[in-house]
Design an enzyme around this catalytic site. Structure first.
Site, mmCIF file in Angstrom:
data_model
loop_
_atom_site.group_PDB
_atom_site.id
_atom_site.type_symbol
_atom_site.label_atom_id
_atom_site.label_comp_id
_atom_site.label_asym_id
_atom_site.label_seq_id
_atom_site.Cartn_x
_atom_site.Cartn_y
_atom_site.Cartn_z
ATOM 1 N N SER A 24 13.078 -4.803 11.903
ATOM 2 C CA SER A 24 11.969 -5.183 12.777
ATOM 3 C C SER A 24 12.505 -5.956 13.982
ATOM 4 O O SER A 24 13.206 -5.391 14.818
ATOM 5 C CB SER A 24 10.928 -5.978 11.983
ATOM 6 O OG SER A 24 9.718 -6.061 12.683
ATOM 7 N N ASP A 66 5.152 3.896 9.603
ATOM 8 C CA ASP A 66 5.199 2.467 9.950
ATOM 9 C C ASP A 66 3.815 1.980 10.363
ATOM 10 O O ASP A 66 3.193 2.533 11.265
ATOM 11 C CB ASP A 66 6.197 2.252 11.089
ATOM 12 C CG ASP A 66 6.579 0.788 11.266
ATOM 13 O OD1 ASP A 66 5.683 -0.073 11.178
ATOM 14 O OD2 ASP A 66 7.761 0.508 11.480
ATOM 15 N N HIS A 91 6.310 0.005 7.200
ATOM 16 C CA HIS A 91 7.260 -0.884 7.884
ATOM 17 C C HIS A 91 8.351 -1.358 6.928
ATOM 18 O O HIS A 91 9.505 -1.498 7.310
ATOM 19 C CB HIS A 91 6.503 -2.071 8.482
ATOM 20 C CG HIS A 91 7.320 -2.867 9.442
ATOM 21 N ND1 HIS A 91 7.909 -2.321 10.556
ATOM 22 C CD2 HIS A 91 7.667 -4.196 9.461
ATOM 23 C CE1 HIS A 91 8.574 -3.252 11.228
ATOM 24 N NE2 HIS A 91 8.448 -4.388 10.575
#
Length: 803
Positions: free
Chosen positions: A669, A742, A776
């Site tokens: 991330s 995601d 994610h």
């Protein structure tokens, strides 16, 4: 076939040196890594309200890619399973056992169906029973179990779980829960022929429009969402079930402490195609237990233009909650500055209001705050704790006051920067009251509190328990974790006898529960969880501190392979794992986080597994980005990022464990964003591996992470902080990994797709791996093992065996 159902994709990956696809299916890393990923999970523990019984919740292994491939709908910001009308990707608990606090076993829970998927475990107020859900292939069931003799029975089915909060106990032993409508019929399906265009319109009102995921896009979507979101409230009284009140899209429900009133929020139309359901119109009401609406507290309109900036909130009522020390007293807060804190100088910016049962008459102004209200910990009529703070300055203020005369009795306990871990005095310890709500634990007839904290220090965290005298402001240390152990407080199970339930661990000992007697100084082990990673015995772990070239203190936790000898084996190929964090004070940016005495727990996605393959790991390296002298942290983001990396590598090289020419950078991330910048603006790394990142900041134009300026306010900054802009500067191999599903705001898969295209076009050595059905965070066993295969393949070629 319904729209929005997730479609199965093939694994996509480019060859390292060519443009052709290389789709050979899921691959396996070495067995040493497979065994760590497949290691059994330590059960989680839930303590009963009377602190006498522990539930041990066991989970099966990782879900399979087949599990993730099941139908999933993505509507109004929610992902759910249309077959069950509940959360998608549910793994759940498959076994529950119980034991007394003294260690006496009560055995496994009996009466469960085969292959259960249990969740939402919740204790009754009298600690004699607990409730839970079981998710089948077609529905969510409600079950109740008796602690003695540990038997369970099914109560109902058809629970509605798409808003997550499904059921709750009342003090009288009954349960209220959300259930789908019995007569709702067949779920609507999207038409193959559109009824017309999808239209959005703005009437010129300025406001933020963030990049939300999984939104509604059509009239069909609206119809389908309403079908699955609609519920009725049901009460089980111990024998029978009965519906309560009107049907609707009930997105939240909260009973009063005495269980006689319900705070209910219903989502309403019109829907929006630019924001999730929690910004749709809604109505918040108080019901009695018959379902009669006693009072409408708030009618909130659709909100598509969101406030942006430091300490900005919506005007009007917010944060409805029940006062925990009263049978039925509703509280909320309202901004006195129209929601714009920094627009005007005012003594008070927020005010808390109260409204007591039977909820007639005008609300009572209760207490006002000079900063933004952050919460109240209730105790009794004579004591409560107020918390307020500001996001811009990061100041946090904690005060004590008497609810009988709140404003006049307000007395500050502490005020500090929220990043200042070293001087944090701890958090008030609470206990359950007669209604099962948390209230302050006090001593000396209400004149003292108990505080518990992490006890951060330059030597690492050392959790503690203090007794705090409210009159003198003096804290007396009752206990502190001592090396070589790391011990945290779970519950003050018997204040009169000085008994704490703690979790104790060391580098070699797995975390287990203990009863610590503060008066006698004794320690008794309660659980006997075993080491799930015996293969890691001998791995070296060390907390390492060092300085950045500008004097900022930094740290990382170093892991070295078992049996490694620096003299014999020399310096090692190394992987650095980090995540940048913003600060406004350099003295706090370098404060040590974590403890050198914790047991090494390895999540299935952790880079720590590579210590079994001959790599040194610099884990959780400090990467502070500091804003000082009126500057925002991001104004010098790149320079500080490179300095952080340079300092970490230099320290590891100085220690003789790292080969400076063989270091990989990696992160997830925002850590992936970091990795891309490091390879764009330095040649410190032999390769980079970036997971699920955002690389083009023009796709997040209303801010990102802690950046509050918009693209139009700081276009140069957005371009500078977009790795996409600097693709031609990347000279070292870059591996990109991204989940194709995601769901994180801003990290759309297109971020990696477009960045890969830019790198490829610039002639960089790069590879893009898109993991089917992964969000994610990655969860399927096949995905995680393949991810590790990709990591190791990339590092072995471009780092360990770098030419």
């Amino acid at each position: 076939m319904m729209r929005k159902i997730l479609i199965t994709f093939v694994l996509a990956g480019s060859c390292m040196l060519a443009g052709a696809q290389n789709n050979n299916g899921y691959q396996l890393p070495p067995e040493a890594i497979v065994s760590l990923v497949d290691a059994p999970q330590t059960p989680s523990v839930q303590l009963s309200p009377d602190n006498q019984t522990m539930l041990l919740l066991y989970r099966p292994g990782l879900p399979s890619i087949a599990d993730l491939s099941q139908p999933e709908m993505r509507l109004a910001g929610i992902r759910f399973d249309p077959s069950t009308n509940g959360p998608s990707r549910v793994q759940g608990v498959n076994r529950i056992s119980a034991q007394k606090i003294d260690g006496t076993s009560l055995g496994d829970l009996k009466g469960l169906p085969e292959d259960p998927r249990l969740g939402g475990v919740s204790w009754s107020h009298d600690s004699k029973r607990f409730a839970f859900t079981n998710t089948t292939e077609s529905t969510i069931e409600l079950w109740v179990a008796d602690v003695e003799p540990m038997t369970a029975r099914k109560i109902d089915e058809g629970l509605n779980g798409i808003f997550r909060r499904t059921m709750t106990w009342l003090p009288d032993g009954s349960i209220i829960y959300l259930r789908t409508l019995r007569d709702r019929g067949t779920a609507p399906a999207a038409s193959m022929v559109p009824a017309g265009p999808s239209i959005q319109e703005s009437e010129g009102i300025q406001g933020e429009s963030p990049t939300f995921q999984d939104l509604l896009t059509s009239v069909d979507d609206e119809t389908i969402f309403e079908f699955f979101a609609t519920s009725e409230l049901v009460r089980w009284d111990g024998q029978m079930t009965s519906a309560i009140g009107s049907r609707g899209m009930i997105s939240d429900m909260s009973p009063s402490p005495d269980g006689k009133w319900l705070l209910v929020t219903l989502t309403e139309k019109p829907f929006s195609y630019v924001v999730p359901y929690y910004y749709f119109p809604s109505r918040t009401e108080i019901w009695d237990l018959s379902g009669k609406t006693i009072r409408t507290m708030l009618v909130k309109p659709l909100q598509e233009n969101l406030p942006r900036g430091y300490d900005v909130v919506n005007p009007g009522p917010r944060n409805y909650s029940w006062r925990s020390d009263k049978p039925a007293s509703l509280t909320w807060v309202e901004a006195l500055d129209e929601g714009k804190y920094h627009a005007a100088e005012m003594q008070y910016h927020d005010r808390v209001f109260l409204l007591d049962a039977p909820f007639a008459g005008d609300p009572l102004p209760f207490i006002a705050t000079g900063k933004r209200f952050q919460g109240i910990i209730w105790g009794n009529d004579n004591l409560a704790i107020l918390m307020e703070g500001l996001s811009k300055s990061r100041v946090r203020t904690t005060s004590a006051f008497s609810p009988a005369n709140p404003q006049a009795t307000l007395k500050k306990i502490s005020e500090l920067n929220s990043d200042d871990r070293y001087n944090n005095p701890g958090f008030p310890i609470t206990v359950s009251n007669e209604w099962g709500r948390s209230v302050l634990l006090t001593a000396d007839k209400g004149r003292s509190l108990y505080l518990s904290g992490q006890g951060a220090s330059p030597g690492g965290d050392r959790p503690f328990v203090d007794k705090y005298d409210l009159r003198t402001g003096k804290a007396t240390r009752l206990w502190r974790s001592e090396a070589p152990y790391y011990e945290t407080v779970n519950e003050f199970i018997d204040p009169a006898r000085g008994l704490l339930l703690t979790v104790r661990q060391s580098v070699t000992e797995v975390p287990n529960y203990f009863i610590r007697d503060l008066k006698k100084g004794t320690l008794k082990q309660v659980t006997k969880f075993e080491n799930p990673y015996p293969q890691l015995s001998g791995v070296h772990k060390e907390l390492v501190t060092y300085k950045r070239k500008d004097g900022v203190d930094l740290s990382f936790t170093l892991y070295l392979p078992a049996g490694y000898d620096k003299t014999r084996d020399g310096s090692l190929p190394t992987i650095l794992w980090a995540y940048p964090r913003e600060f406004n004070d350099p003295s706090m940016a370098g404060q040590v986080s974590g403890s050198p005495y914790t047991f090494t727990r390895i999540s299935p996605s952790s880079v720590l597994v590579y210590v079994t393959q001959g790599y040194a790991v610099l884990n959780d390296a400090s990467f502070p980005i500091v804003g000082v002298g009126g500057q925002e942290p991001n104004d010098t983001f790149v320079e500080q990022l490179v300095a952080d990396a340079e300092a970490a590598i230099n320290k590891a090289v100085e220690m003789g464990v790292t080969d400076p020419k063989r270091v990989a950078a990696s992160g997830h991330s925002y850590g992936a964003f970091m990795t891309a910048h490091l390879l764009s603006h330095s040649r410190l790394f032999a390769a980079g591996i970036a997971r699920s990142g955002a690389y083009n900041r023009s796709l997040t134009p209303f801010g990102f992470q802690n950046e509050n300026r918009s693209f139009w306010e700081a276009p140069e900054l957005y371009l500078e902080l977009s790795p996409f802009t600097h693709a031609t500067r990347v000279k070292d191999p870059m591996l990109l990994i991204h989940g194709m599903a995601d769901n994180n705001q801003g990290t759309f898969p297109i971020q990696s797709e477009r960045y890969y295209a830019a790198l490829k076009g610039a002639g960089a050595i790069t590879r893009l791996v898109l993991l089917p059905h992964e969000a994610h965070g990655y969860s399927a066993r096949e995905s995680l093992l393949h991810m590790h295969w990709e990591y190791l393949r990339w590092m072995d070629k471009y780092v360990k065996n770098k030419k």
